[in-house]
Design an enzyme around this catalytic site. Sequence first.
Site, PDB file in Angstrom:
ATOM      1  CD  GLU A 165      -2.915   1.180   2.535  1.00 25.84           C
ATOM      2  OE1 GLU A 165      -3.802   1.987   2.289  1.00 25.84           O
ATOM      3  OE2 GLU A 165      -2.644   0.033   3.345  1.00 25.84           O
ATOM      4  CB  ALA A 205      -7.295   0.772   9.522  1.00 21.06           C
ATOM      5  CD  GLN A 208      -0.081   2.834   4.708  1.00 16.53           C
ATOM      6  OE1 GLN A 208      -0.495   2.145   5.776  1.00 16.53           O
ATOM      7  NE2 GLN A 208      -0.948   3.537   4.205  1.00 16.53           N
TER       8      GLN A 208
END
Length: 501
Positions: A165, A205, A208
């Site tokens: 991600e 949640a 990054q």
Amino acid sequence: MSTQYCQIIAPAVFLLLGIAGILLVVIPIDDMREPPQFMYGVVLDAGSSHTAMYIYKWPADKQNGTGIVTQHSECHVKGGGVSSYAGERGGAGRSLEPCLDQALKDIPKSRHHLTPLYLGATAGMRLLNISNPTESEKILNEVGSKLHTYPFDFRGATILSGQEEGAYGWVTVNYLLENFIKYGFVGHWLSPGRDTVGALDFGGASTQITFETADVVEDKSNVMELHLYGRDYHLYTQSFLCYGRDQVLRRLLAHLVKTQGAGPHVSHPCYPAGFNVSMKLDMVFDSPCTADQKPTPYSPQDPLTVIGTGHYQHCLGNMSKIFSFDRCSFSKCSFDGVFQPNVTGSFMAFSAFFYTHVFLQRTTGITVTSPTLLEGATHTVCTMSYQEMLEKAPEQKGRLQDYCAASVFIQVLMLQGYGFDELSFPRISFQRKAGDTSIGWALGYMLSLSSLLPGESMGLRKALRPEAWAGLIFLFVFLILIVSGYLLLKTCQKKDSDGII
């Protein structure tokens, strides 16, 4: 007389046809390239709070093995993320239907069967996979069955790792900034040779951080290698599960309940004064991110009233407690024992980073471009009453109580965690879109996957060179004029002959 005309016209016609036929046979013919058709791809971003569908397109011929991708359209699914349908059979699949129906209209029908369709689930499903892997698998199978009913080339529904991600978000940022490839003035795609930009993502949640670094990455789990447009990229990337906006708010409230006792009332220093809310305890502790904070004894249906006190220093102190800055088995760490090299270069912050940045600017008038300004704007917001916030941003009524906590979290994360300072923080830009394209992991995912998709060769057709066409046209016009002049001369001579007789 008609015989005489035929004797003149017939040879002229045959002469022209013969010359034209000979020229068409002997003149060289080139293979002319036709513009390539577009290929399309669909990515469903199944996030923790909602699902978004992005349709991308790129020319069928690719540059150095990777498509030049642009966003064609997007659609946002109503309701929560697919993980919110746990226990509700068919709900996750049905929620996707309106957007998939839109995709049928947005993509040419002739390309439907050639269009790859992907679903990537992120931190919401990663959490569900931890707490209930059986339910997680059921949702993925259910969603996969739904996507199979559409005429696209379904390639799978998967749960992305946090590193994936983060890395795909980095790809999106640098692609949109034309750091990989750009269209030059000479009419060709060129490699600009610029430094890449780091990516900072703040989801519901997880959060990054991804950037290129020349330092040795001591923890190999933080390394990701990508090959794009003929070049290899060596990245540091880290995803912090349970550090997304929604989960941070839960963890903070769980910490307050634990430290103040599981009584019916809890004071919340990050909520504005004048704001109170009532809930059940399971609204706080029904997440894997807060499960270890449950009070003893615990009854999920016990009532809880949260009372806002609007105290910046107390908010900062409590928020810092959800981080761990003490333990580190590497030469240096960000937090929670995770290795991180020093941040270098420019960064782009998106998702909830962007929305919080905009809120701070709107309500305080401060454009956050340094750590000092971030602290000042956060302090100002955290000392506002709920009524003051409501007057400044009435359309945010349902979220106002969370902006102080989100701002304080960003302050701790950016400055203490990631290590941005007075020199590096100004190199962060906060953005939601670049042009018409949304910033997130989905475009980077499509770009990376497009390098694995077979390209189509450009269409070829037989065609004359432009100079050959010009020569033929000139010759035909010249012959027509000569023959017409000859026939006119013959006609005039015939009339003169008739007059003399």
